[in-house]
Design an enzyme around this catalytic site. Sequence first.
Site, PDB file in Angstrom:
ATOM      1  N   LYS A  29       0.813  -1.282   0.005  1.00  0.00           N
ATOM      2  CA  LYS A  29      -0.091  -0.054  -0.028  1.00  0.00           C
ATOM      3  C   LYS A  29       0.962   1.052   0.065  1.00  0.00           C
ATOM      4  O   LYS A  29       0.257   2.343  -0.342  1.00  0.00           O
ATOM      5  CB  LYS A  29      -0.902   0.116   1.074  1.00  0.00           C
ATOM      6  N   ASP A  75      -7.493 -10.446   8.268  1.00  0.00           N
ATOM      7  CA  ASP A  75      -7.536  -9.307   7.567  1.00  0.00           C
ATOM      8  C   ASP A  75      -9.085  -8.728   7.739  1.00  0.00           C
ATOM      9  O   ASP A  75      -9.442  -7.381   8.012  1.00  0.00           O
ATOM     10  CB  ASP A  75      -6.870  -9.310   6.334  1.00  0.00           C
ATOM     11  N   HIS A  94      -5.888 -11.293  -0.832  1.00  0.00           N
ATOM     12  CA  HIS A  94      -7.074 -11.177  -1.311  1.00  0.00           C
ATOM     13  C   HIS A  94      -7.766 -12.077  -2.316  1.00  0.00           C
ATOM     14  O   HIS A  94      -8.559 -11.702  -3.220  1.00  0.00           O
ATOM     15  CB  HIS A  94      -7.135  -9.654  -2.000  1.00  0.00           C
TER      16      HIS A  94
HETATM   17  P1  C2E Z   1      -8.678  -3.001   4.304  1.00  0.00           P
HETATM   18  O1  C2E Z   1      -9.536  -1.806   4.740  1.00  0.00           O
HETATM   19  O2  C2E Z   1      -7.627  -3.495   5.147  1.00  0.00           O
HETATM   20  O3  C2E Z   1      -9.897  -3.948   4.010  1.00  0.00           O
HETATM   21  C1  C2E Z   1      -9.407  -5.173   3.857  1.00  0.00           C
HETATM   22  C2  C2E Z   1     -10.393  -6.480   3.431  1.00  0.00           C
HETATM   23  O4  C2E Z   1     -11.425  -6.085   4.256  1.00  0.00           O
HETATM   24  C3  C2E Z   1     -11.130  -5.671   2.028  1.00  0.00           C
HETATM   25  O5  C2E Z   1     -10.209  -6.372   1.333  1.00  0.00           O
HETATM   26  C4  C2E Z   1     -12.445  -6.540   2.112  1.00  0.00           C
HETATM   27  O6  C2E Z   1     -12.422  -7.992   1.850  1.00  0.00           O
HETATM   28  C5  C2E Z   1     -12.654  -6.585   3.617  1.00  0.00           C
HETATM   29  N1  C2E Z   1     -13.655  -5.164   3.844  1.00  0.00           N
HETATM   30  C6  C2E Z   1     -13.456  -4.146   4.379  1.00  0.00           C
HETATM   31  N2  C2E Z   1     -14.304  -3.339   4.122  1.00  0.00           N
HETATM   32  C7  C2E Z   1     -15.537  -4.234   3.987  1.00  0.00           C
HETATM   33  C8  C2E Z   1     -17.134  -3.869   3.893  1.00  0.00           C
HETATM   34  O7  C2E Z   1     -17.452  -2.852   4.108  1.00  0.00           O
HETATM   35  N3  C2E Z   1     -17.708  -4.861   3.315  1.00  0.00           N
HETATM   36  C9  C2E Z   1     -17.232  -5.991   3.213  1.00  0.00           C
HETATM   37  N4  C2E Z   1     -17.983  -7.178   2.572  1.00  0.00           N
HETATM   38  N5  C2E Z   1     -15.977  -6.403   3.214  1.00  0.00           N
HETATM   39  C10 C2E Z   1     -15.136  -5.250   3.607  1.00  0.00           C
HETATM   40  P2  C2E Z   1     -10.677  -5.258  -0.240  1.00  0.00           P
HETATM   41  O8  C2E Z   1     -12.132  -5.020  -0.613  1.00  0.00           O
HETATM   42  O9  C2E Z   1      -9.808  -6.001  -1.630  1.00  0.00           O
HETATM   43  O10 C2E Z   1     -10.028  -3.910   0.024  1.00  0.00           O
HETATM   44  C11 C2E Z   1      -8.480  -3.868   0.022  1.00  0.00           C
HETATM   45  C12 C2E Z   1      -8.150  -2.404   0.758  1.00  0.00           C
HETATM   46  O11 C2E Z   1      -8.586  -1.607  -0.506  1.00  0.00           O
HETATM   47  C13 C2E Z   1      -8.937  -2.140   1.966  1.00  0.00           C
HETATM   48  O12 C2E Z   1      -7.894  -2.724   2.886  1.00  0.00           O
HETATM   49  C14 C2E Z   1      -8.633  -0.567   1.678  1.00  0.00           C
HETATM   50  O13 C2E Z   1      -7.551  -0.243   1.993  1.00  0.00           O
HETATM   51  C15 C2E Z   1      -8.929  -0.216   0.347  1.00  0.00           C
HETATM   52  N6  C2E Z   1     -10.459  -0.092  -0.045  1.00  0.00           N
HETATM   53  C16 C2E Z   1     -11.448  -0.870  -0.008  1.00  0.00           C
HETATM   54  N7  C2E Z   1     -12.639  -0.612  -0.295  1.00  0.00           N
HETATM   55  C17 C2E Z   1     -12.304   0.923  -0.285  1.00  0.00           C
HETATM   56  C18 C2E Z   1     -13.243   2.093  -0.457  1.00  0.00           C
HETATM   57  O14 C2E Z   1     -14.499   2.121  -0.454  1.00  0.00           O
HETATM   58  N8  C2E Z   1     -12.815   3.015   0.075  1.00  0.00           N
HETATM   59  C19 C2E Z   1     -11.288   3.371   0.285  1.00  0.00           C
HETATM   60  N9  C2E Z   1     -10.847   4.469   0.542  1.00  0.00           N
HETATM   61  N10 C2E Z   1     -10.639   2.336   0.538  1.00  0.00           N
HETATM   62  C20 C2E Z   1     -11.132   0.979  -0.142  1.00  0.00           C
HETATM   63  C1  SIN Z   2      -6.164   0.825   5.360  1.00  0.00           C
HETATM   64  O1  SIN Z   2      -5.476   1.273   4.531  1.00  0.00           O
HETATM   65  O2  SIN Z   2      -7.412   1.182   5.491  1.00  0.00           O
HETATM   66  C2  SIN Z   2      -5.804  -0.610   5.980  1.00  0.00           C
HETATM   67  C3  SIN Z   2      -4.373  -0.417   6.074  1.00  0.00           C
HETATM   68  C4  SIN Z   2      -3.944  -1.791   6.414  1.00  0.00           C
HETATM   69  O3  SIN Z   2      -4.728  -2.744   6.106  1.00  0.00           O
HETATM   70  O4  SIN Z   2      -2.771  -2.113   7.052  1.00  0.00           O
HETATM   71 FE    FE Z   3      -4.535  -6.051   1.738  1.00  0.00          FE
END
Ligand code: C2E
Ligand code: SIN
Ligand code: FE
Length: 383
Positions: free
Chosen positions: A247, A327, A299
């Site tokens: 990231k 995660d 992922h």
């Molecule tokens: P993260 O915030 O660490 O989230 C990791 C994983 O947690 C996500 O992988 C997803 O599988 C799950 N997750 C997080 N929030 C939700 C949710 O509200 N609902 C569901 N069903 N699952 C959730 P993912 O989706 O591949 O996202 C990877 C990273 O991408 C996230 O890491 C975050 O940094 C970013 N990201 C994802 N969606 C958004 C978004 O809508 N806005 C922003 N600013 N960043 C996002």
């Molecule tokens: C995020 O950027 O929202 C999550 C960072 C992390 O998963 O370490």
């Molecule tokens: Fe990740």
Amino acid sequence: MDNVYDKIIQLGLMLSSEMKLDNLFKKIVETSREIANSEGGSLYIKRKNVLDFIISQNEVLEKKFNLKGEVLFKPYPIALSKENIAGYAALTGEIVNIKDAYKIPKDKPYRFLDSFDKKFEYKTRSILAIPLKDREGTILGILQLINGRNKSGQVVHYDKGTVSLIQTLASFAAISLKNAILAKDLKDSNLSTIYRLVKASEYKDPDTAHHIERMSNYSKIISKYMGFDEEFQDLMLYASPMHDIGKIGVPDRILTKPGPLTVEERKVMNKHTIMGSDILKNPDNPIIEMARTIALTHHERWDGEGYPKKLKGEEIPIEGRICAIADVFDALSVKRVYKKEWPMQEVLTYIERERGKQFCPYTVDGFFKGLEEILEIKAKYKE
Ligand code: C2E
Ligand code: SIN
Ligand code: FE
Ligand code: SIN
């Protein structure tokens, strides 16, 4: 007496191979109790200004309270002071050999702490406290035996022969203890370094204060409840904190965007997996090797709908499948810039529902078996 030397030598051999601190403590106390025919034994480790009461065994209390293990209470610190027996031995390096705990001569600087006796309605009589000294003479801790008995079972004052046997044993014990403490300190400092470096790479991200510690411990717990051995569990603990290291290559504008991402932004975000595995390429040790695999595959989804490679089922390395749950559990159960914290019941329902879809079913099972410990970690590392 041959039998006694056999025991000491056996202990010596065992200690030189046994590096796990808990087992070491236990074996040291067990063997010395056997040799000195003692009802009870305990071990104190010296820290800066305290003695940590680490382990206590007592066969009378074990029977009385029907205990299986040797630990009668959680370890707690006592004052490192000449006014109590273990403290006196730890500060002076002298052996303290007491005939009757309740009749210590007035001219001695130390007194018997009777809180233990009071608490367990126990009667301590004879006490032998022996300092554990390393080769340089530094005192690492105290081995303390209580209520040594003679052949007919009466509690007696420890005799010279017994004292010198226990002293021999204590010098073996001290050396292996020192090695084990050094090894543990080294491991702890390595983990702390990993956490600090990963946090530095996420410094601008407001969401992730303790995400790293939680996620790392969750991964270890899941693997433990799936039946993996301690070596693998530790690899998970050390390697998983680096899962999102890629990231660092995602622009801040996307990473900290409060709302949902556009399709284009999503594409960029998803590259954190590939970038992470680039950062960790040419791994030169097992931790980095596992971290690289995790960065690349955390992922992927069990049903083949994840990224970056759309691996499916057991094509996904197990370490990636474990981190995927750790995660997501953490991402859902705390707030992120782009989402609210979910109620715990909804998080658990989600994980159960995604068993065999997003998540590997065996890993989900490990997660639920370890849930109690997982929730302890969540409480320990609150935001
Ligand atoms: P993260 O915030 O660490 O989230 C990791 C994983 O947690 C996500 O992988 C997803 O599988 C799950 N997750 C997080 N929030 C939700 C949710 O509200 N609902 C569901 N069903 N699952 C959730 P993912 O989706 O591949 O996202 C990877 C990273 O991408 C996230 O890491 C975050 O940094 C970013 N990201 C994802 N969606 C958004 C978004 O809508 N806005 C922003 N600013 N960043 C996002
Ligand atoms: C995020 O950027 O929202 C999550 C960072 C992390 O998963 O370490
Ligand atoms: Fe990740
Ligand atoms: C750190 O100080 O960054 C590590 C904290 C920990 O080991 O829990």
